[in-house]
Design a protein around this motif. Structure first.
Motif, PDB file in Angstrom:
ATOM      1  N   GLU A  21       0.841  -1.196   0.000  1.00  8.77           N
ATOM      2  CA  GLU A  21       0.000   0.000   0.000  1.00  8.77           C
ATOM      3  C   GLU A  21       0.877   1.247   0.000  1.00  8.77           C
ATOM      4  O   GLU A  21       1.865   1.341   0.728  1.00  8.77           O
ATOM      5  CB  GLU A  21      -0.906   0.014   1.223  1.00  8.77           C
ATOM      6  CG  GLU A  21      -1.787   1.258   1.301  1.00  8.77           C
ATOM      7  CD  GLU A  21      -2.597   1.331   2.585  1.00  8.77           C
ATOM      8  OE1 GLU A  21      -3.236   2.378   2.820  1.00  8.77           O
ATOM      9  OE2 GLU A  21      -2.563   0.338   3.358  1.00  8.77           O
ATOM     10  N   VAL A  22       0.503   2.220  -0.828  1.00 11.36           N
ATOM     11  CA  VAL A  22       1.184   3.517  -0.857  1.00 11.36           C
ATOM     12  C   VAL A  22       0.485   4.419   0.158  1.00 11.36           C
ATOM     13  O   VAL A  22      -0.678   4.795  -0.016  1.00 11.36           O
ATOM     14  CB  VAL A  22       1.145   4.148  -2.258  1.00 11.36           C
ATOM     15  CG1 VAL A  22       1.868   5.487  -2.250  1.00 11.36           C
ATOM     16  CG2 VAL A  22       1.772   3.217  -3.289  1.00 11.36           C
ATOM     17  N   VAL A  23       1.209   4.745   1.225  1.00 10.94           N
ATOM     18  CA  VAL A  23       0.654   5.582   2.292  1.00 10.94           C
ATOM     19  C   VAL A  23       0.886   7.062   2.008  1.00 10.94           C
ATOM     20  O   VAL A  23       0.064   7.913   2.351  1.00 10.94           O
ATOM     21  CB  VAL A  23       1.270   5.191   3.651  1.00 10.94           C
ATOM     22  CG1 VAL A  23       0.703   6.052   4.766  1.00 10.94           C
ATOM     23  CG2 VAL A  23       1.015   3.715   3.938  1.00 10.94           C
ATOM     24  N   ALA A  24       2.021   7.378   1.376  1.00 10.18           N
ATOM     25  CA  ALA A  24       2.346   8.766   1.047  1.00 10.18           C
ATOM     26  C   ALA A  24       3.115   8.763  -0.267  1.00 10.18           C
ATOM     27  O   ALA A  24       3.887   7.853  -0.562  1.00 10.18           O
ATOM     28  CB  ALA A  24       3.174   9.413   2.151  1.00 10.18           C
TER      29      ALA A  24
ATOM     30  N   SER B 266      11.970  10.386  -5.633  1.00  9.46           N
ATOM     31  CA  SER B 266      10.694  10.788  -5.065  1.00  9.46           C
ATOM     32  C   SER B 266      10.498  10.057  -3.739  1.00  9.46           C
ATOM     33  O   SER B 266      10.840   8.878  -3.602  1.00  9.46           O
ATOM     34  CB  SER B 266       9.548  10.429  -6.015  1.00  9.46           C
ATOM     35  OG  SER B 266       9.777  10.985  -7.291  1.00  9.46           O
ATOM     36  N   LEU B 267       9.928  10.774  -2.797  1.00 13.54           N
ATOM     37  CA  LEU B 267       9.746  10.226  -1.456  1.00 13.54           C
ATOM     38  C   LEU B 267       8.401   9.511  -1.369  1.00 13.54           C
ATOM     39  O   LEU B 267       7.343  10.126  -1.504  1.00 13.54           O
ATOM     40  CB  LEU B 267       9.827  11.341  -0.417  1.00 13.54           C
ATOM     41  CG  LEU B 267       9.898  10.900   1.052  1.00 13.54           C
ATOM     42  CD1 LEU B 267      11.147  10.069   1.304  1.00 13.54           C
ATOM     43  CD2 LEU B 267       9.869  12.128   1.970  1.00 13.54           C
ATOM     44  N   PHE B 268       8.431   8.188  -1.179  1.00 14.29           N
ATOM     45  CA  PHE B 268       7.217   7.375  -1.026  1.00 14.29           C
ATOM     46  C   PHE B 268       7.254   6.688   0.336  1.00 14.29           C
ATOM     47  O   PHE B 268       8.321   6.343   0.849  1.00 14.29           O
ATOM     48  CB  PHE B 268       7.143   6.303  -2.113  1.00 14.29           C
ATOM     49  CG  PHE B 268       6.603   6.803  -3.421  1.00 14.29           C
ATOM     50  CD1 PHE B 268       5.282   6.573  -3.777  1.00 14.29           C
ATOM     51  CD2 PHE B 268       7.415   7.518  -4.299  1.00 14.29           C
ATOM     52  CE1 PHE B 268       4.787   7.030  -4.989  1.00 14.29           C
ATOM     53  CE2 PHE B 268       6.926   7.974  -5.503  1.00 14.29           C
ATOM     54  CZ  PHE B 268       5.612   7.738  -5.855  1.00 14.29           C
ATOM     55  N   ARG B 269       6.077   6.500   0.887  1.00 12.90           N
ATOM     56  CA  ARG B 269       5.946   5.728   2.117  1.00 12.90           C
ATOM     57  C   ARG B 269       5.052   4.528   1.815  1.00 12.90           C
ATOM     58  O   ARG B 269       3.903   4.674   1.397  1.00 12.90           O
ATOM     59  CB  ARG B 269       5.350   6.570   3.251  1.00 12.90           C
ATOM     60  CG  ARG B 269       5.437   5.899   4.620  1.00 12.90           C
ATOM     61  CD  ARG B 269       5.057   6.871   5.729  1.00 12.90           C
ATOM     62  NE  ARG B 269       5.278   6.286   7.040  1.00 12.90           N
ATOM     63  CZ  ARG B 269       6.438   6.272   7.666  1.00 12.90           C
ATOM     64  NH1 ARG B 269       7.501   6.820   7.093  1.00 12.90           N
ATOM     65  NH2 ARG B 269       6.575   5.728   8.866  1.00 12.90           N
ATOM     66  N   LEU B 270       5.580   3.319   2.024  1.00 10.75           N
ATOM     67  CA  LEU B 270       4.877   2.095   1.670  1.00 10.75           C
ATOM     68  C   LEU B 270       4.563   1.274   2.917  1.00 10.75           C
ATOM     69  O   LEU B 270       5.323   1.286   3.886  1.00 10.75           O
ATOM     70  CB  LEU B 270       5.721   1.257   0.701  1.00 10.75           C
ATOM     71  CG  LEU B 270       6.212   1.953  -0.574  1.00 10.75           C
ATOM     72  CD1 LEU B 270       6.991   0.968  -1.441  1.00 10.75           C
ATOM     73  CD2 LEU B 270       5.056   2.562  -1.344  1.00 10.75           C
ATOM     74  N   ARG B 271       3.442   0.541   2.876  1.00  5.42           N
ATOM     75  CA  ARG B 271       3.035  -0.343   3.957  1.00  5.42           C
ATOM     76  C   ARG B 271       2.919  -1.759   3.385  1.00  5.42           C
ATOM     77  O   ARG B 271       2.218  -1.984   2.398  1.00  5.42           O
ATOM     78  CB  ARG B 271       1.704   0.111   4.537  1.00  5.42           C
ATOM     79  CG  ARG B 271       1.190  -0.797   5.668  1.00  5.42           C
ATOM     80  CD  ARG B 271      -0.177  -0.325   6.141  1.00  5.42           C
ATOM     81  NE  ARG B 271      -0.095   0.980   6.756  1.00  5.42           N
ATOM     82  CZ  ARG B 271      -1.118   1.856   6.807  1.00  5.42           C
ATOM     83  NH1 ARG B 271      -2.272   1.544   6.248  1.00  5.42           N
ATOM     84  NH2 ARG B 271      -0.970   3.029   7.394  1.00  5.42           N
ATOM     85  N   ASP B 272       3.612  -2.714   4.039  1.00  5.29           N
ATOM     86  CA  ASP B 272       3.627  -4.072   3.511  1.00  5.29           C
ATOM     87  C   ASP B 272       2.519  -4.911   4.147  1.00  5.29           C
ATOM     88  O   ASP B 272       1.676  -4.412   4.901  1.00  5.29           O
ATOM     89  CB  ASP B 272       4.999  -4.726   3.696  1.00  5.29           C
ATOM     90  CG  ASP B 272       5.403  -4.840   5.160  1.00  5.29           C
ATOM     91  OD1 ASP B 272       4.503  -4.767   6.037  1.00  5.29           O
ATOM     92  OD2 ASP B 272       6.594  -4.989   5.444  1.00  5.29           O
ATOM     93  N   VAL B 273       2.547  -6.218   3.885  1.00  8.70           N
ATOM     94  CA  VAL B 273       1.501  -7.118   4.329  1.00  8.70           C
ATOM     95  C   VAL B 273       1.440  -7.243   5.846  1.00  8.70           C
ATOM     96  O   VAL B 273       0.400  -7.572   6.428  1.00  8.70           O
ATOM     97  CB  VAL B 273       1.692  -8.512   3.678  1.00  8.70           C
ATOM     98  CG1 VAL B 273       2.975  -9.160   4.174  1.00  8.70           C
ATOM     99  CG2 VAL B 273       0.485  -9.393   3.920  1.00  8.70           C
ATOM    100  N   THR B 274       2.557  -6.933   6.519  1.00  6.70           N
ATOM    101  CA  THR B 274       2.592  -7.002   7.987  1.00  6.70           C
ATOM    102  C   THR B 274       2.251  -5.664   8.633  1.00  6.70           C
ATOM    103  O   THR B 274       2.444  -5.508   9.836  1.00  6.70           O
ATOM    104  CB  THR B 274       3.977  -7.445   8.443  1.00  6.70           C
ATOM    105  OG1 THR B 274       4.943  -6.460   8.057  1.00  6.70           O
ATOM    106  CG2 THR B 274       4.351  -8.797   7.834  1.00  6.70           C
ATOM    107  N   ASN B 275       1.785  -4.693   7.820  1.00  4.42           N
ATOM    108  CA  ASN B 275       1.464  -3.331   8.283  1.00  4.42           C
ATOM    109  C   ASN B 275       2.698  -2.550   8.709  1.00  4.42           C
ATOM    110  O   ASN B 275       2.590  -1.534   9.399  1.00  4.42           O
ATOM    111  CB  ASN B 275       0.447  -3.348   9.426  1.00  4.42           C
ATOM    112  CG  ASN B 275      -0.959  -3.639   8.937  1.00  4.42           C
ATOM    113  OD1 ASN B 275      -1.294  -3.335   7.786  1.00  4.42           O
ATOM    114  ND2 ASN B 275      -1.768  -4.244   9.782  1.00  4.42           N
TER     115      ASN B 275
END
Length: 806
Positions: free
Chosen positions: A505-508, A549-558
């Motif tokens: 998931e792309v959080v930011a 580019s600055l991205f913040r990602l969330r994996d399957v374990t949150n």
């Protein structure tokens, strides 16, 4: 690119174009006839409006006007909008109105007095070469009307030429009608009809009514003819021509009645007129029939005979704008003077015109001017106004005005806007003025175009691509379960090192939390509804300028990680061109089901793929995507599965305007200026011999738009297809391309497509019978839950009892 503050505006194209227009309009007359020293024969069928000299003004600095200046530019844009749609000179005589508008922007925005504004509009309107279209001050109504005509003068010369004086007026007494009837009781073979009038102010309706009451033209005519009428522009709608959709603008003619002569004896008439004459429509028809000749002392205006509107432009000034022109039975338009004679030395001296008329009748040598003006294509902007990605200020404002004009008069769905587009244009004007770079101009236009709320509206051009971003990150994003989910990942050393995989998931993005990013970029796309907008914004999330580019990602374990992800132009070619990379263009599935992805089928492979799966018990047609521009894939599929030879696929709703709407805002115009509406049935016809007879299921979602959505409409009407998935985009109409300054173009649907029962499709879309959506689990597991749901439903339909026993 730096701002070009020292550029000098080139001479107005209209200055040369109007001169060429006038030169080419000069008719070729027969050899001169010796009519005496008071006669000056010139070919002057149309009035000439001098174009003021174009100043060598320097390009103004890119600064926004104050509120008063913005208001003046709004009024100028409104006048341009009405003139470009309804003035005949723009439509058929190549009047360079756009070039004049570009120059007028500079003059109007800096006008500080009524005199300055008067000069600015006079220069702008001069491009139309039309004396009726002009600047007026305050109240133009006449203080005193013409006196009623009570008597008619009629004289006969020794050689039996009747000279009948019938001046134009606002009112005619019955005694005048009696005088005409008595004078024409026995009509001679030669008549001089003197319609010259001492003062302006006559009413066309009064003159026409008097002529009809006295049967003036019926008594003068020797052959049947048609009364002259008026034609106006009918703007709107669209038609497909040579494979492309174009605007369906046309002429709307108001034809006159057929006039039969009372006495068919051969007769010749010479009509005398001056600048105050209001020519009756019957006399104009007689002139067009070739049985009468017009001799004038001055240019004879048609102001009282054609429609026009009066538009307030501020500072107590108004623009009088022509919206129609006279149309005669011979195809000519306007008032064509055959011979122009010298004006009398005194108002009481009518000898020059009368002598010329008598000489013509006595010698039977009549001058007849060329009546058909050349027809020219619409004027185009010259390269110095149009080609530069950072155009002149006037060109930038013209770009905004064209978009706004399309919204008000061209866009098929203009009654569905969420925003007040007049207020949006007003806010865009200062940004267009102050744009310092090509990208600022393109960004303003991109934001403005988003107000269309239509996925088929697309602003295109090299500068727009730069604004959206010429590079991309090594993954694609899609909206699922209310979150931005990574779908496709380019497997290279960068993504492996960063640990980027599908399903995260792309959080930011770009340092913004996703809700803030979505709001920030909302004006970068045009979408008909929320689900379509979310999809387009998610796809745009990967785009940007080259660099990190600055991205913040969330994996399957949150677990969340903040990463500097590279954006590179090289990734654009490497990214999959279609979604669902784990699936092929066609698959053989269990239970005799075949899967066909129309998004991936090509013109070369579609027929072979369909033939390969002919023996399947059921087909799943995947419509989640777009079709190729050629239409071969869709046509081949439809030909193969068609179950009904003839079916009404959709209803086309076309909207037209044949008169300007003088209401300030579009929302008020929808109530006070209703469109003329025309509904056309879109019928699909084809042979059903040898069709595929198995079960059909089609997969749809918010990516089903444009040509793919039209195919869904056609399948719904011509087959027994079952739709599975989620609501389609709700944007199926074909679009017309509109060029904009700066090398940009915008596509705008000009006809609304409705379902075959007439219900709305735009912004509503197709609602599937079976609801199914791709979820986060789909992307993490590499499965297609929508396809699986379609397989389950088909298994129940094909082997219902066996499935239930199992």
């Amino acid at each position: 690119m730096t701002s070009n503050m020292t550029r000098v505006l080139p001479p107005l194209l209209a200055a040369t174009a109007v001169a060429a227009l006038l030169a080419s309009c000069v008719p070729v007359a027969p050899a001169p006839v010796p009519l005496g020293p008071s006669v000056r024969e010139v070919d002057a069928p149309r009035a000439v409006v001098a174009m003021p000299p174009a100043p060598a003004d320097s390009e103004p600095p890119p600064e926004a006007s104050d509120s008063a200046g913005v208001s003046r530019l709004l009024r100028l844009s409104y006048v341009w909008h009405l003139a470009s749609l309804h003035h005949p000179a723009v439509a058929v005589r190549g009047a360079p109105l756009d070039s004049a508008f570009i120059r007028a922007v500079t003059l109007v925005r800096r006008a500080t007095t009524p005199a300055d504004l008067d000069v600015a509009y006079a220069r702008f309107l001069a491009a139309l070469n039309d004396p009726l279209t002009r600047v007026e001050r305050g109240d133009t109504t006449s203080g005193a009307s013409l006196p009623a005509v009570t008597t008619i003068n009629a004289e006969r010369t020794r050689d039996s030429i009747l000279v009948l004086q019938v001046p134009s007026a606002t009112r005619y007494e019955e005694s005048a009608a009696v005088g005409v009837r008595q004078a024409l009781a026995a009509v001679p073979a030669r008549v001089v009809l003197d319609l010259r009038t001492s003062a302006p102010g006559a009413l066309a309706d009064s003159v026409d009514a008097f002529v009809a009451r006295t049967q003036l033209v019926e008594r003068l005519a020797s052959v049947p003819f048609t009364l002259s009428g008026v034609r106006v522009r009918r703007v709107g709608g669209a038609r497909e021509l040579a494979g492309a959709w174009r605007y369906d603008d046309s002429w709307l003619g108001r034809d006159g009645a057929l006039v039969a002569p009372i006495n068919a004896a051969p007769r010749r008439v010479v009509v005398l007129a001056n600048a105050n004459t209001v020519l009756p429509r019957g006399v104009l028809g007689l002139l067009a029939s070739g049985r009468a000749t017009l001799v004038a002392e001055q240019v004879v205006p048609d102001d009282a005979l054609v429609p026009s509107v009066r538009i307030a432009v501020g500072e107590g000034l108004f623009v009088r704008l022509r919206t129609g022109e006279l149309l005669h039975a011979d195809g000519s338009s306007g008032i064509v003077i055959d011979t122009l004679v010298s004006r009398a030395a005194t108002p009481a001296d009518s000898a020059p015109a009368v002598k010329a008329a008598l000489a013509m009748l006595r010698t039977s040598r009549f001058v007849r001017a060329s009546r058909l003006a050349p027809v020219r294509a619409r004027a185009v902007l010259p390269g110095y106004y149009d080609a530069d990605p950072y155009p002149y200020m006037g060109s930038r404002v013209l770009g905004g005005a064209r978009l706004w004009s399309a919204m008000r008069a061209r866009h098929a769905h203009r009654d569905l806007y969420d925003d007040d587009i007049d207020a949006v244009f007003e806010r865009a004007l200062p940004r267009l003025e102050s744009a310092r770079y090509a990208t600022e101009y393109a960004s303003t236009m991109l934001s403005f175009a988003s107000s269309f709320d239509d996925a088929q509206v697309s602003l295109q051009g090299a500068t727009v691509d730069t604004v959206r971003g010429m590079a991309t990150v090594p993954f694609r994003v899609r909206w699922a379960d209310g979150r931005a989910i990574i779908t496709d990942v380019i497997a290279d050393s960068t993504t492996r090192a960063l640990g980027i995989v599908a399903g995260q998931e792309v959080v930011a993005a770009d340092g913004y939390p996703i809700p803030a990013w979505m709001q920030e970029h909302r004006r970068s796309i045009s979408a008909p509804n929320d689900w379509s907008r979310q999809q387009q914004l998610a796809m745009l999330m990967a785009r940007g300028t080259p660099g990190s580019s600055l991205f913040r990602l969330r994996d399957v374990t949150n677990r969340e990680r903040q990463l500097n992800v590279p954006r590179s132009a090289a990734y654009v070619a490497l990214q999959p061109q279609a979604e669902r990379p784990w699936q092929s263009a066609s698959l053989s599935l269990p239970n005799g089901i075949a899967y066909l992805d129309l998004n991936r089928l090509t013109d070369q492979t579609v027929d072979a793929e369909l033939q390969k799966h002919r023996s399947a018990r059921a087909w799943v047609l995947d419509l989640r995507g777009s079709l190729s521009d050629s239409g071969v894939v869709g046509a081949t599929v439809l030909r193969t599965v068609r179950a009904r030879a003839v079916a009404v696929v959709a209803r086309e709703l076309h909207r037209y305007q044949s008169a300007p709407c003088l209401v300030e805002t579009l929302r008020d115009a929808a109530q006070q200026c209703p469109d003329e509406r025309e509904v056309r049935s879109r019928v699909s016809r084809g042979d059903t011999t040898g069709r595929y007879t198995g079960r059909l299921v089609a997969l749809v979602d918010e990516r089903t738009s444009g040509a793919m959505e039209r195919l869904a409409l056609t399948l719904e009407a011509t087959t027994d297809v079952t739709f599975v998935g989620s609501t389609s985009a709700g944007s199926p109409a074909e679009a017309v391309s509109i060029p904009l300054p700066g090398g940009l173009t915008v596509t705008v649907p000009a006809a609304e497509l409705r379902r075959s029962d007439g219900s709305q499709w735009q912004r509503v879309g197709l609602t599937p019978l079976i609801d199914a959506r791709l979820t986060l689990r789909s992307y993490r597991n590499g499965t297609d839950e929508v396809l699986q749901r379609a397989q389950e439903w088909l298994a129940q339909q094909l082997d219902g009892r066996a499935s239930r026993r199992r």
